[in-house]
Write an enzyme that holds these catalytic residues in place. Structure first.
Site, PDB file in Angstrom:
ATOM      1  N   GLU A 128     -27.823 -42.818 -10.152  1.00 14.67           N
ATOM      2  CA  GLU A 128     -26.583 -42.613 -10.916  1.00 14.67           C
ATOM      3  C   GLU A 128     -25.435 -42.149 -10.024  1.00 14.67           C
ATOM      4  O   GLU A 128     -24.287 -42.539 -10.233  1.00 14.67           O
ATOM      5  CB  GLU A 128     -26.842 -41.577 -12.030  1.00 14.67           C
ATOM      6  CG  GLU A 128     -25.656 -41.254 -12.914  1.00 14.67           C
ATOM      7  CD  GLU A 128     -25.207 -42.426 -13.780  1.00 14.67           C
ATOM      8  OE1 GLU A 128     -24.249 -43.113 -13.361  1.00 14.67           O
ATOM      9  OE2 GLU A 128     -25.800 -42.656 -14.851  1.00 14.67           O
ATOM     10  N   LYS A 204     -19.864 -50.293  -4.815  1.00 23.03           N
ATOM     11  CA  LYS A 204     -20.039 -49.749  -6.166  1.00 23.03           C
ATOM     12  C   LYS A 204     -19.915 -50.849  -7.216  1.00 23.03           C
ATOM     13  O   LYS A 204     -20.648 -50.861  -8.204  1.00 23.03           O
ATOM     14  CB  LYS A 204     -19.003 -48.648  -6.423  1.00 23.03           C
ATOM     15  CG  LYS A 204     -19.209 -47.414  -5.539  1.00 23.03           C
ATOM     16  CD  LYS A 204     -18.002 -46.483  -5.636  1.00 23.03           C
ATOM     17  CE  LYS A 204     -18.149 -45.257  -4.742  1.00 23.03           C
ATOM     18  NZ  LYS A 204     -16.869 -44.534  -4.600  1.00 23.03           N
TER      19      LYS A 204
END
Lengths: 428, 428
Positions: A128, A204
């Site tokens: 995460e 990302k």
């Protein structure tokens, strides 16, 4: 139930993880029914002074001290470099230890391989913290949008460049001065390339694309533009037309039946009225458009010791639950599908275009002719005198494809007395 | 694996649930490894025409058709009224069927009791759609902030009142005209009391407080103020000082060692630069402040057929996973702790105060004397002439407690020629 944790790395994020585990031990025990205990840390530099937490566990520099420790069920990898982290994670998974990592470059480039190793060994691999720091975007995509068809994910996912752009806009700093300020405040590294050239955001965005669309793009599949060429004048003109300039990572389904995916990192003009325009300085935000859910945005700190550590903690508590229920080994992201990478002709967007042209009779006629030939039409135009007898023409266009833009770029490159000074997409 | 679903209610949300289940059946099957199939719907009115989905299941008006159907493992309750829903859910749980509901009033008032019944029967009871429509805030609080100590949750969680306030601000409508527009657009009911008086937001805030703080407040524990008394002049003055006016639900830890909790629904002044101020019209947003994570905000549609249905779907897919893994029966929210309800003296906030006072010599001296006596000091003041020889005094104060405000209210009530026209908190 006691669950042992081994840490690779005790830098910013690693210390934060230890601190939260110690400070909130009671609450974590109450809520997960397990005790998460740091049993060992392995670091590169044994000499470095460690503060901010109670040092009640051994710190060594030998990976085997964690890998061979039967009391350790979860490994947290926050050590850094690509190859070293790859080996640590692979060895940990193979030793049937669950792994939490914040290493976006590694997950973006070799994530699939590591996920397969985790699955084969019946352990969890969560990350995460790899995307957007403290914002719990991956778990939200995995748990709350399983039944929705996502059409677009767009994010401000690089705090450094957003800080620079915010300072250029609100405090009228030049790019160079804004970068200097970011470095002074610790938001930018001495060599800021990875951030300002768009690579950090690209990694990302690859991970976001895994979760939102089930695709596995390579870095080569992305169009990546940084913010280094942005000028004060571009930003001022964008602002005057009602737009903020933001470095966005945008992955969206395009083309007939939406069977292709366009993935790019670029400066975009974002209408001031859009929620993404209100994300300032080092903050991050991820916008998700779904067929059912409509438009959702998650906003928060994109970096920082404790926010990022909190994302590691959410991975740890989810693993603790999996251990307690005896349900580990399911992939963090269960979504897999094939989508084509979009062709330039499928990548449509309104554009913000700046052209410098010799201020001579017929110049503007010639420019508008080029755009007419490429079938690109304008919605807004502004011409102002620029230096040395040239004119600065700022144009907002109706939707045009990358293919059409390529035509214009080539035409302008081959023409005299005209220069394509800037070209950015408009987000809508 | 086939999982049968029984629906109580086929109104807006119910139809949306069926539509998403049918449209995205393949994707849901791929991602959860289960087939979610609607087996039966029970409705109040059999005569109503149902459109928007394929009608391939029986629709009747007898609850037993679902309760006694062994093919149905999950019940979706989107039928409405408090007592009817309570009975449906209790009977379903007792029949060992998992339950998804969107009924916030019921969960806020009798949730604890139903959660215990679910646990005793080893089944799930989820209600993501009960708070903030399409925004996945409950699952995020449960899964991603388990290890963090949350200090405040603040939300724009009533779309109707936010729509009205937005229209009053941006289009300068009066409260009455903004309400009329909301009713015309279907954002407000014919009797809007539940929304504009703050009760709808209060129920949602109670559920948010369960998840964020582990507390179980009753409606009586909350301070609830609606937007019905807000005037155009209040909003204009707030705007002039740099604030938007928003109806917020705010639950926060206060007092020594933060061992008390203050929970209120009230109009707040929110600085224009704060992300909550950029949430317009019928949209919702929930802001979470955590010791570790800092400030996070989730933004999105607070209502609507498909966004709300998507939250039901996220509950359904999570139950499907629990069934597949044989891990159901864990409560949606695992957090429990005791916090005192804050005393008026512990509820501190900056204030926006409007006073009407006879425009006579010494009047302002008398007013300022009252505030000095209550130890409330001003940060900003503005006096303008009002109607009938009175003056309108708008003051922003430094932090003051509800106890101090009570003193002022009593003093003013007992004084001649002075009227406390408005008093709102300032969010920071």
């Amino acid at each position: 139930m006691d669950i042992g944790i081994g840490l690779f790395g005790l830098g910013t994020v690693g210390s934060g993880v230890v601190k939260i585990l110690q400070d909130n031990a009671d609450q974590i025990a109450k809520r997960t029914g397990t005790h998460l205990l740091v049993k060992h840390a392995v670091v590169n530099n044994l000499e470095k002074k460690r503060t901010g937490f109670i040092n009640n566990f051994p710190i060594t520099n030998d990976a085997k001290d964690i890998l061979n420790n039967p009391e350790i069920q979860i490994v947290v990898e926050v050590m850094g470099t690509l190859d070293q982290a790859y080996k640590i994670i692979k060895d940990s998974l193979t030793a049937k230890k669950h792994v939490v990592t914040a290493n976006k470059d590694l997950i973006a480039s070799r994530g699939q391989e590591l996920v397969a190793i985790a699955e084969a060994n019946g352990v969890d691999l969560f990350f995460e913290a790899a995307v957007a720091g403290g914002i719990p975007i991956l778990r939200t995509l995995a748990n709350s949008f399983t039944a929705d068809e996502i059409s677009r994910v767009a994010g401000i996912i690089n705090g450094t460049s957003n800080f620079i752009l915010t300072q250029m806009t609100t405090n009228k700093l030049s790019y160079a001065n804004a970068l200097q300020l970011a470095q002074k405040k610790g938001f930018a590294e001495a060599d800021p390339t990875n951030d300002v050239a768009g690579f950090d955001a690209a990694y990302k965005l690859i991970i976001l694309s895994n979760f939102a669309f089930g695709v596995q793009p390579a870095l080569d599949d992305l169009t990546i533009n940084g913010i280094t060429h942005l000028t004060d004048a571009d930003i001022e003109d964008a602002n005057a037309f009602g737009y903020a300039v933001k470095l966005l990572g945008v992955a969206q389904r395009v083309g007939q039946d939406a069977n292709a995916i366009s993935i790019d990192v670029s400066p975009y003009l974002v209408p001031f009225t859009h929620p993404l325009a209100t994300v300032h300085n080092e903050n991050n935000a991820v916008l998700v458009n779904g067929e059912s859910v409509g438009e959702i945005m998650l906003y928060g700190p994109g970096a920082g010791e404790l926010p990022t550590a909190n994302s590691v903690l959410s991975d740890l508590t989810n693993i603790a639950t999996d251990i307690a229920l005896n349900t580990p080994g399911r992939p963090f992201n269960s979504f897999n599908q094939n989508l084509d990478i979009a062709k330039p002709s499928q990548r449509l967007s309104r554009r913000f275009i700046v052209i410098e042209v010799d201020d001579t009779p017929g110049a503007m006629y010639s420019v508008t002719g080029m755009f007419a030939a490429a079938k690109i039409s304008f919605s807004d135009l502004k011409q102002t005198p620029a230096a040395n007898g040239t004119a600065r023409l700022v144009a907002l266009t109706h939707p045009a494809s990358d293919a059409q833009l390529n035509v214009i770029q080539t035409t302008i490159r081959n023409a005299d007395g005209i220069n394509l000074a800037a070209e950015y997409k408009i987000f809508s």
